[in-house]
Write a protein that holds these residues in place. Sequence first.
Motif, mmCIF file in Angstrom:
data_model
loop_
_atom_site.group_PDB
_atom_site.id
_atom_site.type_symbol
_atom_site.label_atom_id
_atom_site.label_comp_id
_atom_site.label_asym_id
_atom_site.label_seq_id
_atom_site.Cartn_x
_atom_site.Cartn_y
_atom_site.Cartn_z
ATOM 1 N N MET A 74 -4.662 9.181 2.135
ATOM 2 C CA MET A 74 -4.863 8.014 1.263
ATOM 3 C C MET A 74 -4.179 6.761 1.793
ATOM 4 O O MET A 74 -4.749 5.673 1.809
ATOM 5 C CB MET A 74 -4.367 8.336 -0.152
ATOM 6 N N PHE A 75 -2.931 6.913 2.245
ATOM 7 C CA PHE A 75 -2.196 5.741 2.719
ATOM 8 C C PHE A 75 -2.817 5.160 3.984
ATOM 9 O O PHE A 75 -3.015 3.945 4.101
ATOM 10 C CB PHE A 75 -0.729 6.096 2.963
ATOM 11 N N THR A 121 0.828 -1.204 0.000
ATOM 12 C CA THR A 121 0.000 0.000 0.000
ATOM 13 C C THR A 121 0.862 1.253 0.000
ATOM 14 O O THR A 121 0.606 2.211 -0.741
ATOM 15 C CB THR A 121 -0.915 0.003 1.239
ATOM 16 N N ALA A 122 1.898 1.263 0.824
ATOM 17 C CA ALA A 122 2.766 2.442 0.926
ATOM 18 C C ALA A 122 3.498 2.727 -0.377
ATOM 19 O O ALA A 122 3.653 3.891 -0.771
ATOM 20 C CB ALA A 122 3.771 2.244 2.056
ATOM 21 N N VAL A 123 3.953 1.672 -1.053
ATOM 22 C CA VAL A 123 4.710 1.847 -2.293
ATOM 23 C C VAL A 123 3.901 2.618 -3.330
ATOM 24 O O VAL A 123 4.432 3.448 -4.082
ATOM 25 C CB VAL A 123 5.146 0.481 -2.864
ATOM 26 N N VAL A 124 2.605 2.399 -3.364
ATOM 27 C CA VAL A 124 1.770 3.014 -4.389
ATOM 28 C C VAL A 124 1.066 4.271 -3.888
ATOM 29 O O VAL A 124 1.017 5.287 -4.577
ATOM 30 C CB VAL A 124 0.728 2.000 -4.908
ATOM 31 N N MET A 125 0.536 4.217 -2.660
ATOM 32 C CA MET A 125 -0.306 5.319 -2.203
ATOM 33 C C MET A 125 0.491 6.550 -1.783
ATOM 34 O O MET A 125 0.033 7.676 -1.987
ATOM 35 C CB MET A 125 -1.181 4.863 -1.025
ATOM 36 N N VAL A 140 -6.584 -2.769 5.355
ATOM 37 C CA VAL A 140 -5.780 -3.994 5.386
ATOM 38 C C VAL A 140 -5.813 -4.598 6.792
ATOM 39 O O VAL A 140 -6.043 -5.807 6.961
ATOM 40 C CB VAL A 140 -4.325 -3.700 4.963
ATOM 41 N N LEU A 141 -5.597 -3.777 7.804
ATOM 42 C CA LEU A 141 -5.550 -4.271 9.184
ATOM 43 C C LEU A 141 -6.901 -4.785 9.647
ATOM 44 O O LEU A 141 -6.979 -5.803 10.350
ATOM 45 C CB LEU A 141 -5.057 -3.162 10.112
ATOM 46 N N VAL A 142 -7.966 -4.113 9.257
ATOM 47 C CA VAL A 142 -9.312 -4.584 9.627
ATOM 48 C C VAL A 142 -9.568 -5.961 9.038
ATOM 49 O O VAL A 142 -10.124 -6.847 9.706
ATOM 50 C CB VAL A 142 -10.372 -3.574 9.160
ATOM 51 N N ARG A 143 -9.129 -6.170 7.803
ATOM 52 C CA ARG A 143 -9.349 -7.488 7.159
ATOM 53 C C ARG A 143 -8.534 -8.579 7.827
ATOM 54 O O ARG A 143 -8.911 -9.747 7.796
ATOM 55 C CB ARG A 143 -9.020 -7.409 5.667
#
Length: 541
Positions: free
Chosen positions: A384-385, A337-341, A392-395
């Motif tokens: 956004m990030f 997520t960090a790489v893109v957002m 992600v963490l909720v899932r």
Amino acid sequence: MTETQPKPKRSLAGIAGIVAIATLISKVVGLVRQLAIAFAFGVGTAKAAYDISAIIPSFFLILLGGINGPFHSGMVSALAKRKKEDSAPLVEAISTLIGSIFLVVAIVVFIFAPFFIDLLASGLQQTAQGLETRAIAIQQLRIMAPIAWFAGMIGIGFGTLNAADQYWLPSISPLLSSLTLIAGIGIFILTAGSASTNPNYALIGGIVLAFGTLIGTVLQWLAQFWAQRQSGLGRFRMRFVWNDPGVQEVLRVMGPALFSSGMLQINVITDLTFAAFLPNAVAAIASLDYANLLVQTPLGILSNMILVPLLPTFSRLADPSQADQLKQRIRQGILGTAVVMLPLSALMISLATPIVRVVYERGAFKPEASQLVASVLMAYAVGMFVYLSRDVLVRVFYGLGDGDTPFKISMVNIFLNALFDFLFYKPFGIVGIVLATVSVNILSVFVLLYFLNRRLGGLPLFQWGYSILGLASSSILAGTASWFISNAIANLSGFKGFFLALAQTTIAGSIGLVVFALLATQLKLEEVDQFVDRIRQRFSR
């Protein structure tokens, strides 16, 4: 292939590719839909009324019917562990239960539409334009009330098809709603004249927006239901077996997830309530939606790429003996997520005004509207990030069978969002309202990490933190480079208007991405290398 020899599961990369392509198509068509709305209505009465009235239908569509929503998560978590022949009765039982509940909800929304509109935006009653907006919004909400039922069915179908390893149709079906609305707006533009010549322009336009949304939702449900039936995953059949263990298993995840995943939508309602009290309430409300779409387009695509393949994986790695593999998948989700957002956020902040001008500034959407929407876009981009990291963490908690922890955190966050809105909306206006929600999402990520760290016996949080800090620093430098290049183009080139904004967006944005890529590759992160390899593979084909 026999029942005892099921086809192999697709790889995470394969699933992500399918979902990304389908979602990209849907998002592009959704953007065209928004462009049509901006051209026809700008930030005027019909658009503001639609944004208010659509809050409740959108709440249901995103929360219940959306990908990664609680119904989707609940169905995937339960069906991923079952054989196909055991799935259809469970799907029918859940559909009967949810359908019964939301049929009543739809009727309540229709009858009490004036109450809900006043609850959402009571500040509209302070001005004549606000009263007109309120009247149109009530009509729109009554037209769209049945969406409550269809949203629940869409969410169940989405999860059912994903659990059966079907990703293409569920991911692309939302474009049916956008296409229907685009067609309706096109007919309206050709027949209704203009706001200056037609006194009923806003009223008729509002009705077109509402009916287009409803018809599109019905078509989306029909497409998914047909796929379910063809796959033997349930028919349109009443099945009252709600004490079944499978039903209870779905509800254990679905119930808390309903509130947890709904935090964003509940916060949207809270934001709208405070926005209605601003001096420029109608324009401010419309600007929220326009800016939000520009953020949600990349967020939606990347969210689906990351979360759709990872959710079943989290469920399969829930056993304590697989904790190390689970931690690796969590890292993959967060750093991916960090790489893109992070670079996208930096570029959106530095190029907000030209981006808005390129996308929206035509027809009824004037330059002053671009400035307002650009300021809101910058505020949204900051978060956004953390928004996607929170998902992600909720899932992960859902995969572990724990919906209670995200639920409790969300309940606290709803209160905090209202408090921050109250503190920020007067001094900072509409931008302050957006930053209030961003602040809440930041707090959510830290709290979720704290509880996940305890549950899994420790996470390498400092290692992840250093990696994210490196990516954030690279993104800031990339955004700064884009800002300087954008200003240079504005001062030195002979471009004006649309072509100036287009040059700023494309040239400065491209240079910013190159700067980020050069810096990020020096960090020697596995997730960066994987992303670069995928890009190379795409271009080498």
